[in-house]
Scaffold this motif. Sequence first.
Motif, short mmCIF file in Angstrom:
data_model
loop_
_atom_site.label_atom_id
_atom_site.label_comp_id
_atom_site.label_asym_id
_atom_site.label_seq_id
_atom_site.Cartn_x
_atom_site.Cartn_y
_atom_site.Cartn_z
N ILE A 193 0.86 -1.10 0.02
CA ILE A 193 0.11 -0.08 -0.09
C ILE A 193 0.92 1.17 0.08
O ILE A 193 1.79 1.26 0.60
N ALA A 194 0.55 2.03 -0.83
CA ALA A 194 1.35 3.51 -1.02
C ALA A 194 0.78 4.49 -0.93
O ALA A 194 -0.59 4.49 -1.40
N THR A 195 1.04 5.57 -0.47
CA THR A 195 0.19 6.76 -0.39
C THR A 195 1.23 8.17 -0.53
O THR A 195 2.61 8.19 -0.42
N THR A 196 0.59 9.14 -1.21
CA THR A 196 1.27 10.38 -1.36
C THR A 196 0.37 11.49 -1.16
O THR A 196 -0.77 11.53 -1.41
N HIS A 197 1.17 12.69 -0.97
CA HIS A 197 0.27 14.07 -1.20
C HIS A 197 1.09 14.88 -2.12
O HIS A 197 2.22 15.34 -2.25
N PHE A 198 0.54 14.59 -3.47
CA PHE A 198 1.21 15.06 -4.62
C PHE A 198 1.44 16.72 -4.97
O PHE A 198 0.60 17.46 -4.20
N THR A 199 2.04 17.13 -5.72
CA THR A 199 2.44 18.66 -6.10
C THR A 199 1.22 19.28 -6.23
O THR A 199 0.45 19.15 -7.08
N TRP A 200 1.22 20.49 -5.46
CA TRP A 200 0.18 21.50 -5.41
C TRP A 200 0.34 22.36 -6.98
O TRP A 200 1.59 22.36 -7.36
N SER A 201 -0.82 22.67 -7.55
CA SER A 201 -0.56 23.57 -8.63
C SER A 201 -1.75 24.85 -8.56
O SER A 201 -2.93 24.30 -8.01
N PRO A 202 -1.39 25.88 -8.78
CA PRO A 202 -2.50 26.93 -8.99
C PRO A 202 -3.82 26.60 -9.74
O PRO A 202 -3.88 26.05 -10.72
N LYS A 203 -4.81 26.74 -8.89
CA LYS A 203 -6.18 26.37 -9.48
C LYS A 203 -6.43 24.97 -9.99
O LYS A 203 -7.22 24.77 -11.06
N GLY A 204 -5.67 24.17 -9.86
CA GLY A 204 -5.63 22.67 -10.18
C GLY A 204 -5.26 22.35 -11.60
O GLY A 204 -5.30 21.50 -12.31
N GLU A 205 -4.65 23.58 -12.21
CA GLU A 205 -4.25 23.36 -13.65
C GLU A 205 -2.68 22.66 -13.89
O GLU A 205 -1.91 22.79 -12.80
N PRO A 206 -2.32 21.79 -14.47
CA PRO A 206 -1.08 21.24 -14.66
C PRO A 206 -0.18 22.00 -15.00
O PRO A 206 -0.36 23.12 -15.73
#
Length: 236
Positions: free
Chosen positions: A117-130
């Motif tokens: 089982i793996a978990t992460t809190h992935f990289t944030w970006s403004p307004k959810g845009e890649p």
Amino acid sequence: VSINVEWDKHHDTVLPFLERTDADIVCIQELPEKDIPLYEKTYGGTCIAYAPVCRLRRPDGLMTITEAILTRISAQGKVAYYAGSLEAVRVDDENSDVGVHALILADLQKDGVPYTIATTHFTWSPKGEPNDNQRRDQAALFAILDSLGEFALVGDFNAPRGKETFSKFAERYKDNIPPKYETSIDVTLHKTRNNPVENARVGKYMVDGLFTTPGYVAKDVRLQFGVSDHAAIIAT
């Protein structure tokens, strides 16, 4: 269970939720390091691995934020940083991209069957845009995941379903969050709740995920609202 607990802001709802859960394993994002003993006691399990990812300046001092896995059964935990490092954890405020991200892993057995089982809190970006930060970190994360074999990956991916970043996860692994869920943001507890325009925007973000490789089947997947600013993911 997986849940972004948003630091220590929701003890009144998160702790009762943990106390009544019968989950074998709990993946937590944004867990203050100082609260790990409290979470272990409330849940009745052990934190087998955690990764500091930032330190927040608070009126009473610095608070270290981690990603963690707790479990009630015997397991081996590991940490792999795919963006930044433990040494790079720095003082940040709540409005900035901390730039340090880790994958937390648990290898365990239940009824004689091995699981990863793996978990992460992935990289944030403004307004959810890649953006390029997400693209860079996603490539680094995929390189680690490619070495694991079969696994289940859960967490807060900071990328709305349907957009580029989430879609790249869903192209490689099965997206197990039922289509009926249009958001995993709890708009009643999110920091935008007093801003109707922003609240309506984030209320369309399905950003928390449960992804599996072909060797895994996820059943009874549901979101539990009323716990934190993100809904908790519950699954077998």
